[in-house]
Design an enzyme around this catalytic site. Structure first.
Site, PDB file in Angstrom:
ATOM      1  N   ILE A  75       0.819  -1.206   0.000  1.00  0.00           N
ATOM      2  CA  ILE A  75       0.000   0.000   0.000  1.00  0.00           C
ATOM      3  C   ILE A  75       0.855   1.259   0.000  1.00  0.00           C
ATOM      4  CG2 ILE A  75      -0.236   0.043   2.524  1.00  0.00           C
ATOM      5  CD1 ILE A  75      -2.829   1.109  -0.166  1.00  0.00           C
ATOM      6  N   GLU A 126      -7.428  -1.599   5.529  1.00  0.00           N
ATOM      7  CA  GLU A 126      -7.389  -2.218   6.856  1.00  0.00           C
ATOM      8  C   GLU A 126      -6.302  -3.269   6.981  1.00  0.00           C
ATOM      9  OE1 GLU A 126      -7.981  -5.589   6.432  1.00  0.00           O
ATOM     10  OE2 GLU A 126      -8.512  -5.129   4.359  1.00  0.00           O
ATOM     11  N   GLY A 169      -6.022  -6.660   0.728  1.00  0.00           N
ATOM     12  CA  GLY A 169      -6.520  -5.644   1.650  1.00  0.00           C
ATOM     13  C   GLY A 169      -5.588  -4.449   1.681  1.00  0.00           C
ATOM     14  N   GLU A 170      -5.488  -3.799   2.828  1.00  0.00           N
ATOM     15  CA  GLU A 170      -4.624  -2.634   3.043  1.00  0.00           C
ATOM     16  C   GLU A 170      -5.114  -1.381   2.327  1.00  0.00           C
ATOM     17  OE1 GLU A 170      -0.563  -3.481   2.003  1.00  0.00           O
ATOM     18  OE2 GLU A 170      -0.453  -5.283   3.244  1.00  0.00           O
ATOM     19  N   GLY A 171      -6.117  -1.490   1.465  1.00  0.00           N
ATOM     20  CA  GLY A 171      -6.527  -0.378   0.630  1.00  0.00           C
ATOM     21  C   GLY A 171      -5.917  -0.415  -0.756  1.00  0.00           C
TER      22      GLY A 171
END
Length: 352
Positions: A117, A175, A317-319
């Site tokens: 990210i 997240e 995830g992580e954005g």
């Protein structure tokens, strides 16, 4: 409401919510965006040197940016990535391939700039905010008790609201939290129904046996709490995690601040679902960056009526998917503002 966010002159302050009742009231009366700004974007699109509609959803993306930024032309000069991290009591049931300590280790990696990210946010030109939420104190195991009390839930929700920069041109929430695909699946089951197995995926890469057990745990937990769940906020408090609650708070704050939101994958979309089931059209300012490999994500997006921009087999995830979607939005805006009109280029508009 208290502890208002500091804003530039002329902007409305963002509240903190002290009760679920006050939050529910806010979700019932949300701003609707600037339709005139969207119409101005559409008008310019019709004059550009291309056949009408030939840039497809890129054209729609520019109008969306204009409507929810409340201005024409819109800008992509101050994008923000917000990554929220939380730990889950349900992880003790062995639903993840990794131990909860990995959440804390990944937060350090985010802060040092070493995660995927970080690289994608740099490519977008986004500032990156990392918010760890009481990592040493996981939410309760929702198989046995509600994950959060009302005060714990509101503290996390408000933390998400106040993480959003008032001058952000677009928000990309993400997240990190071991066990949070289990929470997301439980939220979907509680709010949308269906067999638990249809909402469960492998998350961080669990085995067939763990996947089967994961579905059983989710089904049992939802049945245990069913009578206590009246809307999405109830479900998020009882079955969610601090980072999921914080993402929901960030999404709401963006709406109040006239900031469009690019949603990420399954867990981020589950946070959005909690708002969707608790308010009046609370996701109108949201687009979805990508379709996750988590099997429940496509089912969830169908319920939300949201169509992802990308399908890249992502499941990190992580954005990451949100930021990739925002990069597309930035490219769309560059086309919109940089292309010549038929009149400027001396091209016969009837020939296109």
């Amino acid at each position: 409401m208290s502890a208002e966010m500091s804003l530039a002159s002329g902007q409305q302050p963002i509240p903190s919510f002290e009760t679920l009742a006050s939050l529910r009231k806010a979700l019932s009366q949300l701003p609707q965006g600037d339709t005139r700004a969207a119409e101005a974007a559409a008008a310019r699109e019709g004059m550009l040197t291309k056949p009408p509609g030939s840039l497809g959803r890129l054209e729609q993306t520019v109008a969306w940016l204009a409507r929810w930024q409340g201005r024409y032309p819109p800008a992509m000069d101050r994008p923000q990535t917000c990554v929220f991290a939380g730990n889950h009591g349900i992880a003790e049931a062995g639903v993840s391939a990794y131990p909860p300590v990995v959440t804390e280790q990944m937060v350090l990696n985010f802060e040092r700039g070493g995660a995927a990210i970080n690289q994608l946010s740099a490519e977008l030109g986004a500032s990156m905010t990392v918010i760890p939420l009481d990592l040493a104190r996981p939410v309760k195991n929702f198989l046995h008790a509600p994950a959060m009390t009302e005060s714990e839930f509101l503290k996390a929700f408000n933390a998400g609201m106040h993480a959003v920069r008032p001058d952000a041109s677009i928000l990309c929430p993400g997240e990190m939290g071991i066990g949070n695909t289990t929470s997301a699946s439980a939220l979907c089951l509680a709010l949308l129904g269906g067999p638990a197995v249809e909402w469960c995926g492998r998350g961080s890469g669990v085995s067939d046996d763990v996947l089967k057990r994961k579905a059983e745990i989710i089904s049992e937990a939802v049945e245990r709490h069913r009578e206590s769940i009246d809307d999405g906020l109830d479900a998020l408090r009882i079955l969610g995690g601090r980072e999921i609650a914080a993402m929901a708070g960030a999404i709401l704050a963006a709406r109040l601040l006239s900031i469009p939101v690019m949603l990420d994958g399954f867990i981020c979309s589950a946070a959005a679902l909690a708002l969707y089931c608790s308010g009046v059209d609370p996701l109108a300012h949201c687009m979805v960056g990508h379709a996750s490999m988590e099997p429940g994500h496509r089912r969830l997006l169908a319920h939300l009526g949201l169509r992802p921009l990308l399908d890249l087999d992502l499941r990190l995830g992580e954005g990451t998917g949100a930021v990739l979607g925002a990069i597309l939005a930035k490219a769309a805006l560059r086309c919109h503002l940089g292309m010549a009109t038929f009149a400027e280029a001396g091209v016969d508009s009837g020939a296109a």
